[in-house]
Write a protein that holds these residues in place. Structure first.
Motif, PDB file in Angstrom:
ATOM      1  N   ARG A 155       1.003  -1.198   0.029  1.00  0.00           N
ATOM      2  CA  ARG A 155      -0.105   0.058   0.286  1.00  0.00           C
ATOM      3  C   ARG A 155       0.492   1.331  -0.057  1.00  0.00           C
ATOM      4  N   PHE A 156       1.898   1.313   0.805  1.00  0.00           N
ATOM      5  CA  PHE A 156       2.842   2.236   0.790  1.00  0.00           C
ATOM      6  C   PHE A 156       4.063   2.224  -0.079  1.00  0.00           C
ATOM      7  N   GLN A 157       4.579   0.902  -0.077  1.00  0.00           N
ATOM      8  CA  GLN A 157       5.788   0.784  -0.869  1.00  0.00           C
ATOM      9  C   GLN A 157       5.878   1.019  -2.477  1.00  0.00           C
ATOM     10  N   SER A 158       4.584   1.056  -2.905  1.00  0.00           N
ATOM     11  CA  SER A 158       4.330   1.165  -4.462  1.00  0.00           C
ATOM     12  C   SER A 158       4.243   3.017  -4.440  1.00  0.00           C
ATOM     13  N   LYS A 159       4.221   3.590  -3.671  1.00  0.00           N
ATOM     14  CA  LYS A 159       4.360   5.110  -3.840  1.00  0.00           C
ATOM     15  C   LYS A 159       6.031   5.468  -3.409  1.00  0.00           C
ATOM     16  N   PHE A 160       6.860   4.544  -3.176  1.00  0.00           N
ATOM     17  CA  PHE A 160       8.240   4.932  -2.994  1.00  0.00           C
ATOM     18  C   PHE A 160       9.038   5.495  -3.886  1.00  0.00           C
ATOM     19  N   ILE A 161       9.644   6.461  -4.057  1.00  0.00           N
ATOM     20  CA  ILE A 161      10.656   7.101  -5.019  1.00  0.00           C
ATOM     21  C   ILE A 161      11.914   6.852  -4.328  1.00  0.00           C
ATOM     22  N   SER A 162      12.985   5.996  -5.133  1.00  0.00           N
ATOM     23  CA  SER A 162      14.286   5.868  -4.511  1.00  0.00           C
ATOM     24  C   SER A 162      15.307   6.934  -5.387  1.00  0.00           C
ATOM     25  N   PHE A 163      15.953   7.718  -4.732  1.00  0.00           N
ATOM     26  CA  PHE A 163      17.000   8.563  -5.319  1.00  0.00           C
ATOM     27  C   PHE A 163      18.430   7.944  -5.464  1.00  0.00           C
ATOM     28  N   GLU A 164      18.487   6.913  -4.676  1.00  0.00           N
ATOM     29  CA  GLU A 164      19.723   5.923  -4.657  1.00  0.00           C
ATOM     30  C   GLU A 164      21.123   6.478  -4.208  1.00  0.00           C
ATOM     31  N   ARG A 165      21.147   7.701  -4.389  1.00  0.00           N
ATOM     32  CA  ARG A 165      22.647   8.503  -4.169  1.00  0.00           C
ATOM     33  C   ARG A 165      22.566   9.982  -4.270  1.00  0.00           C
ATOM     34  N   PRO A 166      23.358  10.634  -3.897  1.00  0.00           N
ATOM     35  CA  PRO A 166      23.301  12.203  -3.872  1.00  0.00           C
ATOM     36  C   PRO A 166      23.597  12.595  -5.320  1.00  0.00           C
ATOM     37  N   ASP A 167      23.031  13.465  -5.860  1.00  0.00           N
ATOM     38  CA  ASP A 167      22.917  13.799  -7.206  1.00  0.00           C
ATOM     39  C   ASP A 167      24.167  15.044  -7.271  1.00  0.00           C
ATOM     40  N   ASP A 168      24.489  15.449  -8.179  1.00  0.00           N
ATOM     41  CA  ASP A 168      25.456  16.746  -8.310  1.00  0.00           C
ATOM     42  C   ASP A 168      25.318  17.815  -7.536  1.00  0.00           C
ATOM     43  N   ILE A 169      24.078  18.486  -7.843  1.00  0.00           N
ATOM     44  CA  ILE A 169      23.542  19.441  -6.608  1.00  0.00           C
ATOM     45  C   ILE A 169      23.873  19.257  -5.513  1.00  0.00           C
ATOM     46  N   THR A 170      23.542  17.955  -4.799  1.00  0.00           N
ATOM     47  CA  THR A 170      23.819  17.710  -3.416  1.00  0.00           C
ATOM     48  C   THR A 170      25.279  17.548  -3.152  1.00  0.00           C
ATOM     49  N   LEU A 171      26.027  17.212  -3.864  1.00  0.00           N
ATOM     50  CA  LEU A 171      27.380  16.966  -3.860  1.00  0.00           C
ATOM     51  C   LEU A 171      27.996  18.198  -3.858  1.00  0.00           C
ATOM     52  N   ASN A 172      27.531  19.184  -4.558  1.00  0.00           N
ATOM     53  CA  ASN A 172      27.897  20.792  -4.643  1.00  0.00           C
ATOM     54  C   ASN A 172      27.763  21.120  -3.272  1.00  0.00           C
ATOM     55  N   TRP A 173      26.660  21.186  -2.938  1.00  0.00           N
ATOM     56  CA  TRP A 173      26.362  21.749  -1.333  1.00  0.00           C
ATOM     57  C   TRP A 173      27.243  20.939  -0.410  1.00  0.00           C
ATOM     58  N   LEU A 174      27.416  19.677  -0.499  1.00  0.00           N
ATOM     59  CA  LEU A 174      28.383  19.220   0.526  1.00  0.00           C
ATOM     60  C   LEU A 174      29.741  19.766   0.519  1.00  0.00           C
ATOM     61  N   GLU A 175      30.201  19.911  -0.838  1.00  0.00           N
ATOM     62  CA  GLU A 175      31.550  20.465  -0.829  1.00  0.00           C
ATOM     63  C   GLU A 175      31.475  21.887  -0.478  1.00  0.00           C
ATOM     64  N   LYS A 176      30.459  22.774  -0.674  1.00  0.00           N
ATOM     65  CA  LYS A 176      30.671  23.989   0.069  1.00  0.00           C
ATOM     66  C   LYS A 176      30.362  24.078   1.584  1.00  0.00           C
ATOM     67  N   ALA A 177      29.944  23.113   2.007  1.00  0.00           N
ATOM     68  CA  ALA A 177      29.703  22.789   3.506  1.00  0.00           C
ATOM     69  C   ALA A 177      30.845  22.784   4.058  1.00  0.00           C
ATOM     70  N   LYS A 178      31.781  21.826   3.258  1.00  0.00           N
ATOM     71  CA  LYS A 178      33.159  21.476   3.926  1.00  0.00           C
ATOM     72  C   LYS A 178      34.015  22.826   3.808  1.00  0.00           C
ATOM     73  N   SER A 179      34.002  23.392   2.784  1.00  0.00           N
ATOM     74  CA  SER A 179      34.809  24.641   2.676  1.00  0.00           C
ATOM     75  C   SER A 179      34.246  25.694   3.760  1.00  0.00           C
ATOM     76  N   VAL A 180      33.064  26.217   3.881  1.00  0.00           N
ATOM     77  CA  VAL A 180      32.721  26.864   5.075  1.00  0.00           C
ATOM     78  C   VAL A 180      33.101  26.363   6.417  1.00  0.00           C
TER      79      VAL A 180
END
Length: 312
Positions: free
Chosen positions: A42-67
């Protein structure tokens, strides 16, 4: 041989940060988006998996590391937080210092999640401005990403963004971003997209907020809600730090923590019982910029997209 421990508070902080960041570099970020086991169909059929961070997420993480790597900035933030915390809430302090920015999903991921929910902008964009409301918008950075996801779906649609926020410093930052900051949710109506991201476990009356969302949502609209699991409620603005009533019925039995999947299903059932229909959902990290201890922090979010049922 005994392990090396540097002398001096600053030297120790930098030493520990190096080790903490090494752990972050080795962490398998795919775990942020995956389930240990499936929910009921009932609920699993609505699940959307993104599997891993995309490039925008990785860029945010790199910015956080820099700050975080700017040691003198982090020392200033640490000292200022201690002093300002005597007079202000932590949210107000973060707004004043322009720190502690958050991240959940990228613009592309928000777009894909909304598309999977059947959200159709063509219902709203004919010769009119598309309205969006973000409840508890904080510094507005996540609001911008969600608004941009609508432009990805229909780039010629004029967009008007409303926001609510209790922190006076964050309200000022939202106004500088040209958002229309409301004093009350009821000031608007018939909104195509309403978001309430990591607010329900921090507000004094989560059930009233969900009722307000139902009232202002357009008939074919969507609500996107994020909630940290395991669910722990904390109200920053009252002395008891307790809500009028908890969002989920098992709280505050803190020793009895449910697995993510069980608690997510409890949350979905509660949403359906109060008049919403689950259209799509995902699991994602609730990321926050770091400090002297490490480059970033995260909690686990369940992010759901809802439509509203017609109440009889």
């Amino acid at each position: 041989m005994a392990s090396y421990r540097p002398r001096g508070a600053l030297a120790r902080a930098i030493f520990e940060k190096v080790h903490n960041d090494q752990y972050l570099d080795e962490y398998d970020t795919r775990l942020w988006y995956t389930l240990n086991k499936p929910l009921s169909e009932r609920f699993q059929s609505k699940f959307i998996s993104f599997e891993r961070p995309d490039d925008i997420t990785l860029n945010w993480l790199e910015k956080a590391k820099s700050v975080s790597a700017n040691i003198w900035l982090q020392i200033w933030h640490t000292v200022a937080r201690v002093f300002l915390g005597l007079f202000m809430t932590q949210t107000d302090v973060n707004g004043l210092l322009n720190r502690g920015s958050m991240f959940i999903l990228s613009e592309i991921q928000f777009k894909d999640l909304l598309a999977a929910s059947g959200f159709d902008l063509s219902h709203f964009s004919k010769n009119s401005t598309i309205d969006m409301l973000d409840i508890g918008a904080g510094d507005g950075e996540i609001t911008i990403r969600l608004a941009n996801s609508l432009l990805y779906m229909k780039d010629d649609a004029p967009l008007r963004v409303y926001a609510t926020e209790t922190s006076w410093t964050m309200r000022s930052r939202l106004q500088k971003k040209q958002f229309i900051v409301l004093d009350d949710i009821s000031e608007v109506s018939n909104i195509p997209l309403v978001s309430c991201l990591n607010v329900l476990d921090r507000c004094i009356d989560p059930h009233q907020i969900m009722q307000d969302i139902y009232d202002v949502l357009a008939p074919n609209g969507r609500v996107i809600v994020a909630l940290v699991l395991p669910y722990v409620h904390y109200v920053e603005y009252n002395s008891s730090h307790l809500p009028l009533s908890p969002l989920l019925p098992h709280w505050p039995k803190k020793a009895r923590q449910y697995p993510f999947e069980i608690e997510a299903a409890m949350f979905f059932e509660m949403l359906e019982n109060i008049g919403f229909r689950l259209e799509a959902w995902t699991k994602a990290p609730y990321l926050c910029e770091g400090d002297l201890r490490q480059s970033f922090y995260w909690l686990v979010d369940v992010v759901v997209v809802l439509s509203k049922k017609v109440r009889l």
